[in-house]
Design a protein around this motif. Structure first.
Motif, mmCIF file in Angstrom:
data_model
loop_
_atom_site.group_PDB
_atom_site.id
_atom_site.type_symbol
_atom_site.label_atom_id
_atom_site.label_comp_id
_atom_site.label_asym_id
_atom_site.label_seq_id
_atom_site.Cartn_x
_atom_site.Cartn_y
_atom_site.Cartn_z
ATOM 1 N N GLY A 106 75.106 91.674 51.235
ATOM 2 C CA GLY A 106 74.193 92.599 50.535
ATOM 3 C C GLY A 106 73.184 92.067 49.997
ATOM 4 O O GLY A 106 72.050 92.641 49.682
ATOM 5 N N GLY A 107 73.452 90.966 48.930
ATOM 6 C CA GLY A 107 72.234 90.317 48.221
ATOM 7 C C GLY A 107 71.426 89.877 48.996
ATOM 8 O O GLY A 107 70.247 89.930 48.803
ATOM 9 N N TYR A 108 71.622 89.061 50.186
ATOM 10 C CA TYR A 108 70.580 88.834 51.255
ATOM 11 C C TYR A 108 69.665 89.813 51.770
ATOM 12 O O TYR A 108 68.671 89.555 52.398
ATOM 13 C CB TYR A 108 71.137 87.849 52.181
ATOM 14 N N GLY A 109 70.697 91.047 51.733
ATOM 15 C CA GLY A 109 69.833 92.117 52.478
ATOM 16 C C GLY A 109 68.805 92.768 51.826
ATOM 17 O O GLY A 109 68.188 94.021 52.153
ATOM 18 N N VAL A 110 68.576 92.609 50.506
ATOM 19 C CA VAL A 110 67.594 93.257 49.758
ATOM 20 C C VAL A 110 66.154 92.949 50.029
ATOM 21 O O VAL A 110 65.859 91.799 50.555
ATOM 22 C CB VAL A 110 67.935 92.590 48.312
ATOM 23 N N ALA A 111 65.256 93.964 49.987
ATOM 24 C CA ALA A 111 63.954 93.782 50.544
ATOM 25 C C ALA A 111 63.283 92.941 49.198
ATOM 26 O O ALA A 111 62.686 93.877 48.300
ATOM 27 C CB ALA A 111 63.504 95.073 50.729
ATOM 28 N N ALA A 112 63.218 91.754 49.519
ATOM 29 C CA ALA A 112 62.603 90.733 48.330
ATOM 30 C C ALA A 112 62.196 89.597 48.770
ATOM 31 O O ALA A 112 62.480 89.285 49.955
ATOM 32 C CB ALA A 112 63.642 90.960 47.137
ATOM 33 N N VAL A 114 64.470 85.380 46.344
ATOM 34 C CA VAL A 114 65.346 86.348 45.585
ATOM 35 C C VAL A 114 66.534 86.778 46.312
ATOM 36 O O VAL A 114 67.692 86.879 45.822
ATOM 37 C CB VAL A 114 64.607 87.587 45.079
ATOM 38 N N ARG A 115 66.308 86.746 47.567
ATOM 39 C CA ARG A 115 67.403 87.217 48.541
ATOM 40 C C ARG A 115 68.584 85.957 48.637
ATOM 41 O O ARG A 115 69.846 86.466 48.527
ATOM 42 C CB ARG A 115 66.996 87.450 50.117
ATOM 43 N N VAL A 116 68.292 84.784 48.691
ATOM 44 C CA VAL A 116 69.162 83.636 48.439
ATOM 45 C C VAL A 116 69.780 83.603 47.055
ATOM 46 O O VAL A 116 71.078 83.575 47.163
ATOM 47 C CB VAL A 116 68.611 82.427 49.074
ATOM 48 N N LEU A 117 69.306 83.756 46.095
ATOM 49 C CA LEU A 117 69.720 83.907 44.932
ATOM 50 C C LEU A 117 70.878 84.812 44.767
ATOM 51 O O LEU A 117 71.809 84.744 44.112
ATOM 52 C CB LEU A 117 68.638 84.079 43.804
ATOM 53 N N LEU A 118 70.329 86.209 45.057
ATOM 54 C CA LEU A 118 71.503 87.287 44.919
ATOM 55 C C LEU A 118 72.637 87.030 45.997
ATOM 56 O O LEU A 118 73.622 87.418 45.774
ATOM 57 C CB LEU A 118 70.633 88.676 45.422
ATOM 58 N N ALA A 119 72.453 86.276 47.101
ATOM 59 C CA ALA A 119 73.388 86.107 48.075
ATOM 60 C C ALA A 119 74.257 84.955 47.587
ATOM 61 O O ALA A 119 75.538 85.200 47.854
ATOM 62 C CB ALA A 119 72.937 85.550 49.525
ATOM 63 N N VAL A 120 73.975 84.477 46.601
ATOM 64 C CA VAL A 120 74.769 83.366 45.716
ATOM 65 C C VAL A 120 75.344 84.007 44.481
ATOM 66 O O VAL A 120 76.591 83.821 44.290
ATOM 67 C CB VAL A 120 73.919 81.978 45.666
#
Length: 115
Positions: A23-29, A33-39
């Motif tokens: 879900g974090g990696y799937g953010v439209a950003a 930012v996507r990698v950061l959220l995925a972690v």
């Protein structure tokens, strides 16, 4: 039956961490930012779970236990749905609800249960 359902619960918890990463990696950003959220999303969920919801949680608070369960497992379902994987979200949600109901009937799903 209890052991198998507790094992399934552990797998669902691991799946929730993976789903939060997806879900974090799937953010439209932007990619960073996507990698950061995925972690960070799975990491934050693991910290919350360890502190409030694990059988050996450091904080024994029934409201925090229930809220953490809802945030992590429900958040994982929502993350999959928003990342464009609705079938996986429904499957994870359905199996989690069924497993929770079975563990509740067996007396294994409650904040007072410790291992």
């Amino acid at each position: 039956m209890t052991g198998a359902n507790l094992g399934l619960r552990f797998l669902l918890e691991v799946c929730a961490l993976v789903a939060l990463g997806i879900g974090g990696y799937g953010v439209a950003a932007p990619l960073a930012v996507r990698v950061l959220l995925a972690v960070l999303l799975p990491l934050a969920a693991a910290v919350l779970w360890g502190r409030y919801a694990s059988p050996r949680a450091t904080v024994k608070s029934p409201p925090a236990w229930y809220l953490t369960q809802l945030l992590v497992l429900g958040g994982a379902v929502a993350a999959l749905a928003f990342a464009g994987h609705p079938a996986w979200a429904v499957a994870l949600g359905a199996v989690t609800v069924a497993n929770t109901a079975i563990l509740r009937v067996l007396g294994e799903w409650h904040p007072s249960v410790t291992r």
